[in-house]
Design an enzyme around this catalytic site. Structure first.
Site, PDB file in Angstrom:
ATOM      1  N   TYR A  95       0.795  -1.241   0.000  1.00 27.61           N
ATOM      2  CA  TYR A  95       0.000   0.000   0.000  1.00 27.61           C
ATOM      3  C   TYR A  95       0.826   1.289   0.000  1.00 27.61           C
ATOM      4  O   TYR A  95       0.499   2.228  -0.739  1.00 27.61           O
ATOM      5  CB  TYR A  95      -1.050  -0.029   1.134  1.00 27.61           C
ATOM      6  CG  TYR A  95      -2.238  -0.854   0.708  1.00 27.61           C
ATOM      7  CD1 TYR A  95      -3.330  -0.263   0.080  1.00 27.61           C
ATOM      8  CD2 TYR A  95      -2.244  -2.236   0.847  1.00 27.61           C
ATOM      9  CE1 TYR A  95      -4.405  -1.022  -0.370  1.00 27.61           C
ATOM     10  CE2 TYR A  95      -3.305  -3.007   0.400  1.00 27.61           C
ATOM     11  CZ  TYR A  95      -4.382  -2.391  -0.209  1.00 27.61           C
ATOM     12  OH  TYR A  95      -5.429  -3.140  -0.672  1.00 27.61           O
ATOM     13  N   GLU A 137      -9.045  -6.731   3.900  1.00 25.76           N
ATOM     14  CA  GLU A 137      -8.289  -7.862   3.343  1.00 25.76           C
ATOM     15  C   GLU A 137      -7.736  -8.755   4.460  1.00 25.76           C
ATOM     16  O   GLU A 137      -7.697  -9.981   4.301  1.00 25.76           O
ATOM     17  CB  GLU A 137      -7.188  -7.335   2.411  1.00 25.76           C
ATOM     18  CG  GLU A 137      -7.788  -6.856   1.092  1.00 25.76           C
ATOM     19  CD  GLU A 137      -6.955  -5.836   0.327  1.00 25.76           C
ATOM     20  OE1 GLU A 137      -5.750  -5.752   0.563  1.00 25.76           O
ATOM     21  OE2 GLU A 137      -7.530  -5.122  -0.527  1.00 25.76           O
TER      22      GLU A 137
END
Ligand SMILES: Cc1cc2nc3c(=O)[nH]c(=O)nc-3n(C[C@H](O)[C@H](O)[C@H](O)COP(=O)(O)OP(=O)(O)OC[C@H]3O[C@@H](n4cnc5c(N)ncnc54)[C@H](O)[C@@H]3O)c2cc1C
Ligand code: HEM
Length: 401
Positions: A95, A137
């Site tokens: 990320y 997630e």
């Protein structure tokens, strides 16, 4: 929590993102892959070339800007993307890389208009959005790996059988090499297949819907050979030509939010075009295995009889069910003897006749097919809640008929 100032800035830049979104994401991917070529082992290059992935990301960034103070609105979209990410083993450490290059791309495309205030606000907002994905997630990884028979990321499977279903579609029966039982899944879900293809620079990943009902022994995927356009499809052609009984492929646990809700009573309508039949086969097999008493309508459109996969199998399942019927549309008839219910495209009148008003419809097929069918169903009075659909690629805006 984001400050009101950050929220105001992010929301005020949303309209610019709507216009410039695809420029930004195109810049973003180019720079990110140049500096982080290892990420090319995760992303689908064809979707990049065709711009579909850039559009999907741009639409999401725009939606995130617009709803930054009501992120709950984004939950269904986040879940759909998170399923895809999880099936590809996207991890929290990825990320910050995406964040860095997204901000650089915003700066580059907006130029002088991208003041420090704007960039700082976006950096803060990206952190919040990324955390929503990471948390969603994390829960999905936990469920996937901790379920009975589950695993983390990818596991080796052996091709136990390979069966031609039509002129274009071939099924692969996949069994785990460690002999373990398979975890349960929802009919309609997909797996990611990971392959190292000789001559390809990067590892390739592709999603395939599971085409058989859930069972503990094997996964069946049914793959269309992509050969209509140049270059020919990398993975589908490799699977057709070079992967057979005894070969190994790496497989993720099943993912996806397009699946048959089995606690419902209303009529269920399965509408597919071409290889979009695969999730519908899993759903129809499941309904047959459960001896479902629901009213079931199976509608399939194929180019012609040769391209019609699972023809006998579908007819057999429909016969076994108490309250099911099926309809077939062929784009072209080979000869006068060919039997089908619709010649050419499925239209609104046909759907009005065969789709009960109170049904739940599942739709999958090429993008123009889904746009047309969903447009017809909406015109016929079905609400958004009654229509579920799956893209065989990154989500795009549907042009409804
Ligand atoms: C949730 C989901 C479920 C799916 N289920 C199934 C299924 O059940 N069965 C199935 O067959 N497929 C399914 N798919 C599609 C599948 O994942 C693959 O996209 C498909 O097999 C094509 O992959 P490929 O590697 O053969 O083609 P790719 O190499 O990915 O190419 C795809 C297309 O892009 C074009 N293309 C490639 N490179 C370029 C370029 N440089 N410039 C322009 N065009 C280019 C090719 O000509 C081709 O038409 C599913 C996808 C998703 C997301
Ligand atoms: C907040 C940050 C992110 C957002 C908003 C985002 C958004 C998206 C969207 C909208 C899609 C398309 C989903 C679909 O329609 O199927 C997608 C797919 C994907 N994302 Fe992300 N993503 C983010 C972070 C990441 C990260 C960190 C990675 C890993 C490096 C990543 C890798 C991928 C891959 C590999 C795909 C599939 C691409 C394809 O099939 O072409 N994403 N993402």
């Amino acid at each position: 929590m984001l400050s009101q100032k950050t929220i105001d800035i992010v929301k005020s830049t949303a309209p610019v993102l709507e216009v410039k979104g695809k420029d930004i994401t195109t810049h973003f991917y180019r720079a990110m892959f140049a500096d982080h070529p290892e990420l090319l082992n995760i992303f689908n290059h064809a979707n990049q070339e065709k711009g579909r992935q850039q559009t999907a990301l741009a639409n999401t960034v725009y939606a995130a800007a617009k709803y930054i103070d009501q992120l709950e609105v984004l939950v269904p979209a986040v879940k759909q993307i998170a399923h895809k990410h999880r099936s590809l083993a996207v991890k929290p450490e990825h990320y910050p890389i995406v964040g860095e290059y997204l901000l650089k791309a915003i700066k580059e495309v907006l130029g002088d208009a991208a003041t420090d205030d704007i960039i700082n606000a976006w950096a803060e907002a990206y952190g919040v959005i990324a955390q929503v994905f990471i948390d969603t997630e994390a829960q999905m990884y936990k469920e996937a790996s901790e379920q009975a028979g589950g695993w983390m990321d990818f596991k080796e499977f052996e091709v136990a059988d390979k069966v031609k279903e039509s002129s274009l579609i071939t099924s692969f029966y996949l069994k785990p090499k460690d002999g373990a039982q398979l975890p349960a899944f929802h009919p309609g879900q997909y797996i990611t297949i990971k392959l190292n293809i000789p001559g390809e620079e990067n590892i390739v990943n592709r999603q395939y819907s599971l085409s058989a009902a859930p069972n503990k022994e094997y996964y069946r995927i049914s793959v269309k050979r992509e050969a209509d356009h140049q270059p020919e499809g990398t993975v589908s052609n490799y699977l057709h030509d070079h992967i057979g009984k005894g070969d190994t492929v790496e497989v993720s646990t099943p993912a996806g939010d397009f699946y048959l809700a089995n606690d419902r009573k209303e009529p269920v309508v399965l509408i597919s075009g071409g290889v979009g039949i695969t999730p519908m086969m899993s759903m129809l097999e499941t309904l047959a295995a459960e001896n479902s008493k629901r009213e079931i309508v199976f509608i399939h459109a194929a180019r012609n009889e040769e391209a019609h996969a699972f023809k006998e199998h579908t007819e057999q399942l429909v016969r076994e069910l108490d309250n099911a019927r099926s309809y077939m549309a062929y784009g072209e008839k080979k000869d006068k003897q060919t039997i089908c219910d619709v010649e050419g495209h499925i239209d609104a009148e046909f759907l009005k006749e065969v789709v009960p008003n109170n049904s739940i419809c599942y739709v999958c097929g090429p993008v123009p097919f889904m746009g047309a069918v969903i447009g017809h169903l909406s015109k016929n009075g079905l609400s958004e809640d009654q229509i579920k659909f799956e893209f065989f690629g990154p989500a795009v805006q549907l042009q409804q008929a």
